[in-house]
Every structure is written in structure tokens, then in C-alpha cells.
Design an enzyme around this catalytic site. Structure first.
Site, mmCIF file in Angstrom:
data_model
loop_
_atom_site.group_PDB
_atom_site.id
_atom_site.type_symbol
_atom_site.label_atom_id
_atom_site.label_comp_id
_atom_site.label_asym_id
_atom_site.label_seq_id
_atom_site.Cartn_x
_atom_site.Cartn_y
_atom_site.Cartn_z
ATOM 1 N N GLY A 160 0.830 -1.207 0.000
ATOM 2 C CA GLY A 160 0.000 0.000 0.000
ATOM 3 C C GLY A 160 0.858 1.248 0.000
ATOM 4 O O GLY A 160 2.049 1.189 -0.319
ATOM 5 N N ASN A 161 0.250 2.358 0.394
ATOM 6 C CA ASN A 161 0.988 3.639 0.327
ATOM 7 C C ASN A 161 1.955 3.799 1.502
ATOM 8 O O ASN A 161 1.828 3.118 2.531
ATOM 9 C CB ASN A 161 0.010 4.822 0.236
ATOM 10 C CG ASN A 161 -0.805 4.971 1.504
ATOM 11 O OD1 ASN A 161 -0.298 5.380 2.548
ATOM 12 N ND2 ASN A 161 -2.078 4.602 1.426
ATOM 13 N N VAL A 214 0.632 4.907 5.247
ATOM 14 C CA VAL A 214 0.144 3.798 6.085
ATOM 15 C C VAL A 214 1.312 2.843 6.385
ATOM 16 O O VAL A 214 1.387 2.262 7.471
ATOM 17 C CB VAL A 214 -1.045 3.077 5.418
ATOM 18 C CG1 VAL A 214 -1.478 1.861 6.226
ATOM 19 C CG2 VAL A 214 -2.231 4.027 5.261
ATOM 20 N N GLY A 215 2.241 2.732 5.433
ATOM 21 C CA GLY A 215 3.434 1.895 5.638
ATOM 22 C C GLY A 215 4.156 2.276 6.926
ATOM 23 O O GLY A 215 4.617 1.416 7.681
ATOM 24 N N GLU A 224 5.683 -3.265 0.773
ATOM 25 C CA GLU A 224 5.649 -3.115 -0.691
ATOM 26 C C GLU A 224 4.930 -1.804 -0.963
ATOM 27 O O GLU A 224 3.698 -1.744 -0.990
ATOM 28 C CB GLU A 224 4.910 -4.306 -1.323
ATOM 29 C CG GLU A 224 5.643 -5.635 -1.174
ATOM 30 C CD GLU A 224 6.878 -5.731 -2.066
ATOM 31 O OE1 GLU A 224 6.963 -5.016 -3.081
ATOM 32 O OE2 GLU A 224 7.780 -6.515 -1.735
ATOM 33 N N CYS A 241 1.443 0.155 -9.241
ATOM 34 C CA CYS A 241 2.530 0.702 -8.417
ATOM 35 C C CYS A 241 3.799 0.948 -9.217
ATOM 36 O O CYS A 241 4.573 1.847 -8.913
ATOM 37 C CB CYS A 241 2.817 -0.233 -7.243
ATOM 38 S SG CYS A 241 3.231 -1.902 -7.752
HETATM 39 P P1 NAD Z 1 -5.435 0.812 0.531
HETATM 40 O O1 NAD Z 1 -6.148 2.105 0.754
HETATM 41 O O2 NAD Z 1 -6.220 -0.387 0.142
HETATM 42 O O3 NAD Z 1 -4.611 0.505 1.842
HETATM 43 C C1 NAD Z 1 -3.899 -0.678 1.972
HETATM 44 C C2 NAD Z 1 -4.292 -1.366 3.264
HETATM 45 O O4 NAD Z 1 -3.968 -0.527 4.356
HETATM 46 C C3 NAD Z 1 -5.778 -1.691 3.379
HETATM 47 O O5 NAD Z 1 -5.917 -3.054 3.688
HETATM 48 C C4 NAD Z 1 -6.288 -0.793 4.481
HETATM 49 O O6 NAD Z 1 -7.238 -1.433 5.294
HETATM 50 C C5 NAD Z 1 -5.060 -0.466 5.280
HETATM 51 N N1 NAD Z 1 -5.114 0.880 5.861
HETATM 52 C C6 NAD Z 1 -5.472 2.016 5.231
HETATM 53 N N2 NAD Z 1 -5.388 3.064 6.090
HETATM 54 C C7 NAD Z 1 -4.949 2.558 7.259
HETATM 55 C C8 NAD Z 1 -4.652 3.136 8.554
HETATM 56 N N3 NAD Z 1 -4.790 4.436 8.788
HETATM 57 N N4 NAD Z 1 -4.216 2.310 9.510
HETATM 58 C C9 NAD Z 1 -4.074 0.983 9.289
HETATM 59 N N5 NAD Z 1 -4.362 0.398 8.109
HETATM 60 C C10 NAD Z 1 -4.786 1.160 7.123
HETATM 61 O O7 NAD Z 1 -4.343 0.939 -0.594
HETATM 62 P P2 NAD Z 1 -3.463 2.193 -1.027
HETATM 63 O O8 NAD Z 1 -2.491 2.539 0.025
HETATM 64 O O9 NAD Z 1 -4.320 3.272 -1.588
HETATM 65 O O10 NAD Z 1 -2.725 1.469 -2.258
HETATM 66 C C11 NAD Z 1 -2.102 2.189 -3.235
HETATM 67 C C12 NAD Z 1 -0.629 2.339 -2.907
HETATM 68 O O11 NAD Z 1 -0.042 1.044 -2.818
HETATM 69 C C13 NAD Z 1 0.154 3.063 -3.968
HETATM 70 O O12 NAD Z 1 1.099 3.886 -3.360
HETATM 71 C C14 NAD Z 1 0.851 1.946 -4.735
HETATM 72 O O13 NAD Z 1 2.019 2.354 -5.384
HETATM 73 C C15 NAD Z 1 1.112 0.967 -3.633
HETATM 74 N N6 NAD Z 1 1.225 -0.393 -4.144
HETATM 75 C C16 NAD Z 1 2.429 -1.000 -4.087
HETATM 76 C C17 NAD Z 1 2.587 -2.271 -4.599
HETATM 77 C C18 NAD Z 1 3.922 -2.970 -4.556
HETATM 78 O O14 NAD Z 1 3.946 -4.161 -4.867
HETATM 79 N N7 NAD Z 1 4.998 -2.312 -4.197
HETATM 80 C C19 NAD Z 1 1.500 -2.927 -5.163
HETATM 81 C C20 NAD Z 1 0.276 -2.293 -5.180
HETATM 82 C C21 NAD Z 1 0.147 -1.013 -4.662
#
Ligand code: NAD
Length: 488
Positions: free
Chosen positions: A187-188, A191-192, A209, A243
Site C-alpha cells: 500500500g501507500n 500507512v506503511g 511493498e 505501483c
Molecule cells: P489501501 O487504501 O487499500 O490501503 C492498503 C491497506 O492498508 C488496506 O488493507 C487498508 O485497510 C489499510 N489501511 C489504510 N489506512 C490505514 C490506517 N490508517 N491504519 C491501518 N491500516 C490502514 O491501498 P493504497 O495505500 O491506496 O494502495 C495504493 C498504494 O499502494 C500506492 O502507493 C501503490 O504504489 C502501492 N502499491 C504498491 C505495490 C507494490 O507491490 N509495491 C503494489 C500495489 C500497490
């Protein structure tokens, strides 16, 4: 006790019974996972159509085929991956058994993202199962239809060992309070950081990731027509919500118009004159992201596209020209079908611009000069570098997939998934004889003992080489014997 707590506790309890350790169990679960994607194909396709307007074939191509390949590879290689790995010894340990034994970590939390929800959630699960772990699967709530299909997973997998917990931010936060042995998050990066913070509380290792801005440099010497075809595909597939999509183009001012022209031709060829009514052009996941992306283009010049419809979350394939580094679109990962072009005066300036920013997940260079490609490799850093194509490194299981610095930590795919979710345990088994050799390490530490220690410790023993030499010697002896006995 909350639902999340219960799922983790139950997974830990069954993990501790040792049920997931035998390779036969893991292979059975992997095969069941494959059965899930085969038998539930229709539900998966329908859900992704509803969530992201993905076409059936795109779902197969970008979500299912890769996952199937990862499962097949894990099933066929598991015995090899899980076997003890011999290591080079020193003279002191020459008679000992020394090896690395991969072992399961315990209970893994997998937090998926929404853009390729099947691939980014279930591919880490392949690694978790193969490595013998229990895993709590948390699909992204943002793609609600796909998350619903994931709830069917326990009908196929051991439901106690691999529970699925659906829900939003509160549920994820509740999960993050629990103790895990590894957290695998996609994810982003905002949150990471929260994930890493929560993991630090229990000293839990993480794989992150993440994403970021992946630059794409087009060298003026390359075949711009071909480069633009590949970039157009890499950028607009899944409506730019990839991503590793090229985030922005860097090129010299003299080729900017040609690049725009060529991309325009490709958009027309791939998505027709009317991408909105074309079945193979996706949609932005929701209105929040639609608004975010539209706000990014406010202060830039649109060269191609720009049409949009909030009610349908539609944004046309768009190219922005003469974009400056101060523009809004350059302040964050775009994650949508917007392609800014920034002009630079050659490779050196492109490299400097890249190095002044966070290390990207992917870096693309299009050039017919090997020297340019090699210079880009040696003078920059990124999760991956791809020359003259986009995205395809994702398809190679032997390449570790992951970021560096701000684009992520850890990696997966193929054996890397297995290793990432295993503990590589060092094992040394000594016999209780040959005590004389140990004399040199016991006090008093004399110069003579130190001299021996240097000899025994600094000499590496490559057993494979010794074995080969012994085989050659045996063959030579046999040949001599045959010559002397029969051919004289
Ligand atoms: P998302 O909003 O689905 O969030 C990912 C997860 O984080 C979800 O399961 C959600 O429940 C959890 N989450 C969200 N906010 C949270 C919080 N405040 N506290 C705890 N958990 C929380 O996905 P996203 O972040 O919008 O995904 C897009 C991002 O992911 C982009 O930056 C993209 O580049 C990256 N991405 C990376 C890869 C990779 O393989 N490197 C693959 C796909 C997406």
C-alpha cells in the site's frame, strides 16, 4: 475478545500444533489455493469488473496468470527451497555438520492493497503457505467486491490456519495491535509508516511493498515510436493505478512534441477514439481518488486527454506537457492515467533529477545506447531498473520484487517469497570427540594458540571443490589401474 484478536489467537494455536510444518500439508494448501482461483474465476472476474472496471481478459492477464505461475513454481520447488542448505566451512568446523535450515516464522499478517487486489494479496500468501506459516489475510476494503470474494478462501484453505479478516481502517488497526511474527504490507507509504510503528512495538519484522514516483527517461537516440507504445501500455493499464507504472517522462525538449504525437497515436490504437465507452479501459477506484487525481492536473498544460466524468470515476488517458518540478502533479505519486512530461538537457540532468528524489520502485530508461543504459544503472538506485520496456520485470519469479528506501523494504516472488517469510536458521552439529582441536580456544590465550587459530579460522574450505578433486583423483587412479592391468 474482538474478531481480529480471535483470528490471530486461533492461527497461533494451530500453528503451534505443527500442522503446517510437513511439506505435504503446504503443497495441499497451495493446490487448494489454485483450486480457489480456478473454481471462483467467475466471481473474481465479476468483482474486479465492479471494483475497477477490469475486463475479463485483463483480470486473467494481470491477476490470475501470475498467481497461478507462482503457485506452480512453489509446488514444484518446495522440497528444494525447504531443504537444508550446505555452507562453506572453515578448518575448525571441517568435520562438523554445518547448514542453513529454513523454518517457518509463525503467524504472518498480510495486508493487501486494492489496485491488483488478487495478485498483491494472494501472492504473498503463496510465500507464507510455502514457508509453513499461518497467515491472517486482510484484503483491502477499498475494492469491496473483491474483498467479499476473498471471504470464500476459508472454504478452500485450512480455515483455522489462514483466516480472512475483512473490514476497514479500524479492523486493520485492531489487527496491528496483535502480535505477529511478520507483517507483509502492500500500500501507500503513509500507512506503511503506521504499519512499521505498530510492528516495532512487538519487534515484528516487516515487508513493505510501497509505491512512489517511478521515472521514465527517453533518450533522444532511441526508437521513439516503439518506446511510446510500451510506455503507453505501462502507464494506462488499470487506468494508471499500477505501483510500477511510469509516473512521469523525462526527455529533451527537442523530442517532447514527437513523444506526445506518438503517445496520442498509441492511445487511439489501444483504446479507440472514445476510451470511455471502450470495454478495456478501466476506471478510478472511487471518487476520493478521482478528486485527488483531477486536482493534480490543475496547474499544468494538458497536451492529450483531460476529459473526465466524476459520476463514473472516468479520467481519459492524459498527457501533460512542459511540466515543472513545482507543479502539483510532481508532489506525490499520481496513481492514475496522467502522464506528465518534464524536459531535461540530457542524461546527466535526468540522473541528477532522479537522485534528488526518493528512490523509486521502478526506473525506466529507453535508449538504443548500451552506454546510456549502463550509466543509468550505475549512477542511480531503485527497486528495479528496466531498459526499453515497462512493468515486465514483475513477471519474472527469479527477480526479487520490491522497493528500496521510500519505495519499500524487503522483496518477494518465487524463492524470494519463501525466504522472506522463513527464518534462515544457522545449524552447526558437532561431535563430542576431537577435543584436542579446541585446546587453542581455551585460556590461557598464548601466541602459539593464536597462530593456530588464524590458520584454522581464516582458511575457508570449499567442500564441493574438495569433492570434485577427490573424484578426479579417483578417476585418475581407476584409469591407471585399467591401463596397467588390461592394456599393457
Ligand atoms: P489501501 O487504501 O487499500 O490501503 C492498503 C491497506 O492498508 C488496506 O488493507 C487498508 O485497510 C489499510 N489501511 C489504510 N489506512 C490505514 C490506517 N490508517 N491504519 C491501518 N491500516 C490502514 O491501498 P493504497 O495505500 O491506496 O494502495 C495504493 C498504494 O499502494 C500506492 O502507493 C501503490 O504504489 C502501492 N502499491 C504498491 C505495490 C507494490 O507491490 N509495491 C503494489 C500495489 C500497490
Amino acid at each position: 475478545m474482538s474478531r481480529e484478536q480471535l483470528a490471530v489467537q486461533q492461527a497461533r494455536r494451530v500453528f503451534l500444533t505443527g500442522r503446517s510444518k510437513p511439506l505435504e500439508y503446504r503443497i495441499k494448501q497451495l493446490k487448494n489455493l489454485k483450486r480457489f482461483i480456478t473454481e471462483r474465476q467467475k466471481e473474481i472476474v465479476d468483482a474486479l469488473r465492479k471494483d475497477l472496471y477490469k475486463s475479463e481478459n485483463a483480470t486473467h492477464l494481470y491477476e490470475i496468470v501470475g498467481l497461478e505461475g507462482e503457485i506452480n513454481l512453489a509446488v514444484s520447488k518446495l522440497a528444494e527451497w525447504a531443504a537444508p542448505r550446505p555452507v562453506t566451512k572453515n578448518l575448525l568446523t571441517i568435520s562438523d555438520e554445518v547448514y542453513i535450515q529454513p523454518e517457518p516464522l509463525g503467524v504472518v499478517l498480510i495486508i493487501g492493497a486494492w489496485n491488483y487486489p488478487i495478485a498483491v494479496t494472494l501472492q504473498p500468501l503463496v510465500g507464507a503457505i510455502a514457508a509453513g506459516n499461518a497467515a491472517v489475510v486482510k484484503p483491502s476494503e477499498v475494492c469491496s467486491h473483491t474483498a467479499k470474494v476473498m471471504e470464500l478462501l476459508p472454504l478452500y484453505l485450512d480455515p483455522e490456519m489462514y483466516p480472512v479478516v475483512t473490514g476497514g481502517v479500524p479492523e486493520t488497526q485492531e489487527l496491528l495491535k496483535q502480535r505477529f511474527d511478520h507483517i507483509f504490507y502492500t500500500g501507500n507509504s503513509t500507512v506503511g509508516k503506521l504499519v512499521m510503528e505498530a510492528a516495532a512495538h512487538h519487534l515484528t519484522p516487516v515487508t513493505l511493498e510501497l509505491g512512489g514516483k517511478s521515472p521514465c527517461y527517453i533518450d533522444k537516440t532511441c526508437d521513439i515510436r516503439i518506446a511510446c507504445r510500451r510506455i503507453t501500455w505501462g502507464k494506462y493499464v488499470n487506468c494508471g493505478q499500477t505501483c510500477i507504472a511510469p509516473d512521469y517522462i523525462l526527455c529533451e525538449p527537442s523530442i517532447q512534441d514527437i513523444v506526445i504525437d506518438e503517445i496520442q497515436k498509441c492511445i487511439k490504437e489501444f483504446y479507440t477514439d472514445d476510451p470511455k465507452s471502450f470495454a478495456d479501459y478501466g476506471r478510478i477506484i472511487n471518487q476520493r481518488h478521482f478528486k485527488r487525481i483531477m486536482a493534480l492536473i490543475e496547474d499544468s498544460t494538458v497536451a492529450i486527454g483531460g476529459e473526465n466524468d466524476e459520476s463514473e470515476c472516468y479520467i481519459a488517458p492524459t498527457v501533460l506537457r512542459d511540466v515543472t518540478l513545482e507543479s502539483k502533479v510532481m508532489q506525490e505519486e499520481i496513481f492514475g492515467p496522467i502522464l506528465p512530461i518534464i524536459t531535461v538537457n540530457g542524461l546527466k540532468e535526468a540522473i541528477q533529477l532522479i537522485n534528488e528524489r526518493e528512490k523509486p520502485l521502478a526506473l525506466y530508461v529507453f535508449s538504443s545506447s548500451n552506454k546510456v543504459i549502463k550509466q543509468m544503472i550505475s549512477e542511480t538506485s531503485s527497486g528495479a531498473l528496466i531498459a526499453n520496456d515497462c512493468l515486465v520485470h514483475f513477471t519474472i519469479s527469479d527477480l526479487p520484487f520490491g522497493g528500496v528506501g521510500n519505495s519499500g523494504t524487503g522483496c518477494y516472488h518465487g524463492k524470494y517469497s519463501f525466504d522472506q517469510l522463513s527464518h534462515l536458521r544457522s545449524c552447526l552439529i558437532k561431535k563430542l570427540n576431537m577435543e584436542l582441536v579446541n585446546q587453542m580456544r581455551y585460556p590461557p590465550h598464548t601466541s602459539e594458540k593464536l597462530r593456530w587459530a588464524r590458520i584454522l579460522l581464516l582458511k575457508q574450505v570449499n567442500l564441493a571443490r574438495w569433492r570434485r578433486m577427490a573424484q578426479v583423483a579417483m578417476l585418475a587412479a581407476l584409469a591407471t589401474f585399467v591401463v596397467q592391468r588390461f592394456l599393457r
